[in-house]
Design a protein around this motif. Structure first.
Motif, PDB file in Angstrom:
ATOM      1  N   ARG A 100       0.900  -1.112   0.011  1.00 49.90           N
ATOM      2  CA  ARG A 100      -0.082  -0.020   0.020  1.00 49.90           C
ATOM      3  C   ARG A 100       0.871   1.268  -0.241  1.00 49.90           C
ATOM      4  NH1 ARG A 100      -5.450  -0.589   3.489  1.00 49.90           N
ATOM      5  NH2 ARG A 100      -6.062  -2.598   2.551  1.00 49.90           N
ATOM      6  N   LEU A 101       0.222   2.430  -0.542  1.00 50.99           N
ATOM      7  CA  LEU A 101       0.969   3.581  -0.562  1.00 50.99           C
ATOM      8  C   LEU A 101      -0.257   4.509   0.394  1.00 50.99           C
ATOM      9  CD1 LEU A 101       2.215   4.483  -3.956  1.00 50.99           C
ATOM     10  CD2 LEU A 101       3.640   3.771  -2.071  1.00 50.99           C
ATOM     11  N   ASP A 102       0.330   5.213   1.203  1.00 50.61           N
ATOM     12  CA  ASP A 102      -0.447   6.078   1.916  1.00 50.61           C
ATOM     13  C   ASP A 102      -1.341   7.114   1.278  1.00 50.61           C
ATOM     14  OD1 ASP A 102       1.141   5.352   3.973  1.00 50.61           O
ATOM     15  OD2 ASP A 102       2.323   7.189   4.329  1.00 50.61           O
ATOM     16  N   THR A 105       0.772   9.664  -0.226  1.00 46.63           N
ATOM     17  CA  THR A 105       1.678   9.293  -0.926  1.00 46.63           C
ATOM     18  C   THR A 105       1.500   9.095  -2.501  1.00 46.63           C
ATOM     19  OG1 THR A 105       2.759   8.183   0.923  1.00 46.63           O
ATOM     20  CG2 THR A 105       3.737   7.596  -0.918  1.00 46.63           C
ATOM     21  N   TYR A 132      11.872   5.540  -3.050  1.00 50.25           N
ATOM     22  CA  TYR A 132      11.162   6.671  -2.660  1.00 50.25           C
ATOM     23  C   TYR A 132      12.014   8.001  -2.772  1.00 50.25           C
ATOM     24  CZ  TYR A 132       8.082   3.058  -0.671  1.00 50.25           C
ATOM     25  OH  TYR A 132       7.278   2.073  -0.647  1.00 50.25           O
ATOM     26  N   HIS A 185       3.267   3.134   7.328  1.00 48.26           N
ATOM     27  CA  HIS A 185       4.042   4.500   7.164  1.00 48.26           C
ATOM     28  C   HIS A 185       5.503   4.532   7.289  1.00 48.26           C
ATOM     29  CE1 HIS A 185       0.116   6.823   8.086  1.00 48.26           C
ATOM     30  NE2 HIS A 185      -0.146   5.962   7.156  1.00 48.26           N
ATOM     31  N   GLN A 186       6.284   3.632   6.728  1.00 45.59           N
ATOM     32  CA  GLN A 186       7.770   3.334   7.118  1.00 45.59           C
ATOM     33  C   GLN A 186       8.434   4.511   6.967  1.00 45.59           C
ATOM     34  OE1 GLN A 186       9.531  -0.332   6.068  1.00 45.59           O
ATOM     35  NE2 GLN A 186      11.477   0.213   6.280  1.00 45.59           N
ATOM     36  N   VAL A 187       8.489   5.025   5.810  1.00 42.29           N
ATOM     37  CA  VAL A 187       9.479   6.294   5.217  1.00 42.29           C
ATOM     38  C   VAL A 187       9.151   7.491   6.213  1.00 42.29           C
ATOM     39  CG1 VAL A 187      10.170   7.852   3.765  1.00 42.29           C
ATOM     40  CG2 VAL A 187       9.913   5.423   3.044  1.00 42.29           C
ATOM     41  N   ARG A 188       7.853   7.734   6.302  1.00 36.97           N
ATOM     42  CA  ARG A 188       7.575   8.954   7.375  1.00 36.97           C
ATOM     43  C   ARG A 188       7.881   8.480   8.795  1.00 36.97           C
ATOM     44  NH1 ARG A 188       3.604  11.749   4.102  1.00 36.97           N
ATOM     45  NH2 ARG A 188       2.999  10.447   2.593  1.00 36.97           N
ATOM     46  N   LEU A 201       6.072  12.537  -0.222  1.00 31.25           N
ATOM     47  CA  LEU A 201       6.625  11.253  -0.550  1.00 31.25           C
ATOM     48  C   LEU A 201       6.051  10.687  -1.775  1.00 31.25           C
ATOM     49  CD1 LEU A 201       8.231   9.058   0.718  1.00 31.25           C
ATOM     50  CD2 LEU A 201       6.200   8.235   1.879  1.00 31.25           C
TER      51      LEU A 201
HETATM   52  N1  URA Z   1       6.303   4.837   3.660  1.00 33.32           N
HETATM   53  C1  URA Z   1       5.426   5.541   3.974  1.00 33.32           C
HETATM   54  O1  URA Z   1       5.557   6.379   4.998  1.00 33.32           O
HETATM   55  N2  URA Z   1       4.313   5.680   3.156  1.00 33.32           N
HETATM   56  C2  URA Z   1       4.328   5.248   1.917  1.00 33.32           C
HETATM   57  O2  URA Z   1       3.066   5.266   1.417  1.00 33.32           O
HETATM   58  C3  URA Z   1       5.157   4.180   1.656  1.00 33.32           C
HETATM   59  C4  URA Z   1       6.387   4.070   2.450  1.00 33.32           C
END
Ligand code: URA
Length: 239
Positions: A100-102, A105, A132, A185-188, A201
């Motif tokens: 999934r993408l948020d 995103t 990303y 929400h990994q990257v955030r 993102l």
């Molecule tokens: N990491 C995030 O925080 N959001 C995403 O949608 C994908 C990766």
């Protein structure tokens, strides 16, 4: 019943609906010959109300996900399924997003009805990199790449450390980050752990396949086998 089953599985209607459409003469071959319930010529030679059929299983789509859409089937707001023909949400097997993408995103999203492929693309065991592009609220401090690469970063509320990730600064407040897993929400959350905040993102690549710049946000198309090979690393079988 062969044609009835195929059309129902592709989401053209219930078995009864498609049976009615077939019997009305609206399903033909390329020469305009009317097909019957039990006919089953090659899928690419079938026309439904004069239009070619959607590709059968296994289907893989690539979409440029726009901001504001959720990757969910049961959200009351806008969802990625609203960007596809309605029948795509009626397919059997079901068409799911690959991870999934948020909601906020944007970028490259794959969708497939192939459960094995889906698992292969999202399981961290298979090491399919997801890339990303990130725009941050504050300048990078210089410690982030090392923190993300360490393999020891534990996100708030979790126990298992993140797999090492590669981060490259692409500007004072911009970075490109490559992950092999996809936690919530990994990257955030990674940038929050580093004392920053993600403003924008966008997923720009999966495996060795970059987002097609010709796909505008909200647009999608069927993925070519050679493109899928760039994602899975498997060579395309000779035709
Ligand atoms: N990491 C995030 O925080 N959001 C995403 O949608 C994908 C990766």
């Amino acid at each position: 019943m062969k044609l009835v089953k195929l059309l129902a599985n592709l989401g053209y209607g219930s078995r009864k609906d498609v049976q009615r459409t077939i019997r009305s003469g609206s399903v033909t071959d390329l020469d305009g010959n009317v097909l019957g319930d039990s006919d089953l010529p090659p899928v690419e030679t079938i026309l439904f109300k004069g239009e070619p059929l959607d590709p059968p299983f296994p289907l893989v789509l690539v979409m440029h996900k726009p901001e504001g859409y959720t990757c969910s089937t049961d959200d009351s707001g806008d969802t990625i399924y609203d960007l596809l023909p309605n029948r795509f949400s009626l397919r059997n097997p079901v068409l799911s997003s690959v991870g999934r993408l948020d909601k906020e995103t944007t970028g490259m999203l794959l969708m497939t009805d192939d459960g094995k492929l889906l698992h292969r693309l999202i399981s961290p065991k298979h090491h399919v990199p997801k890339v990303y592009q990130v725009t941050l609220d504050r300048p990078l401090e210089g410690h982030e790449a090392e923190l993300f690469a360490s393999g020891t970063l534990v996100l708030r509320g979790e126990e298992q450390p993140l797999l090492p990730a590669v981060m490259e600064a692409t500007g004072e407040k911009e970075a490109r980050i490559t992950l092999e897993e996809g936690r919530y929400h990994q990257v955030r959350r990674m940038f929050a752990a580093a004392g920053n905040h993600v403003l924008e993102l966008k997923r720009v690549a999966i495996g060795s396949l970059a987002l097609d710049e010709e796909l505008e946000p909200g647009e999608w198309r069927v993925l070519e086998p050679a493109e899928l090979a760039l994602i899975t690393g498997n060579p395309v079988p000779a035709a």
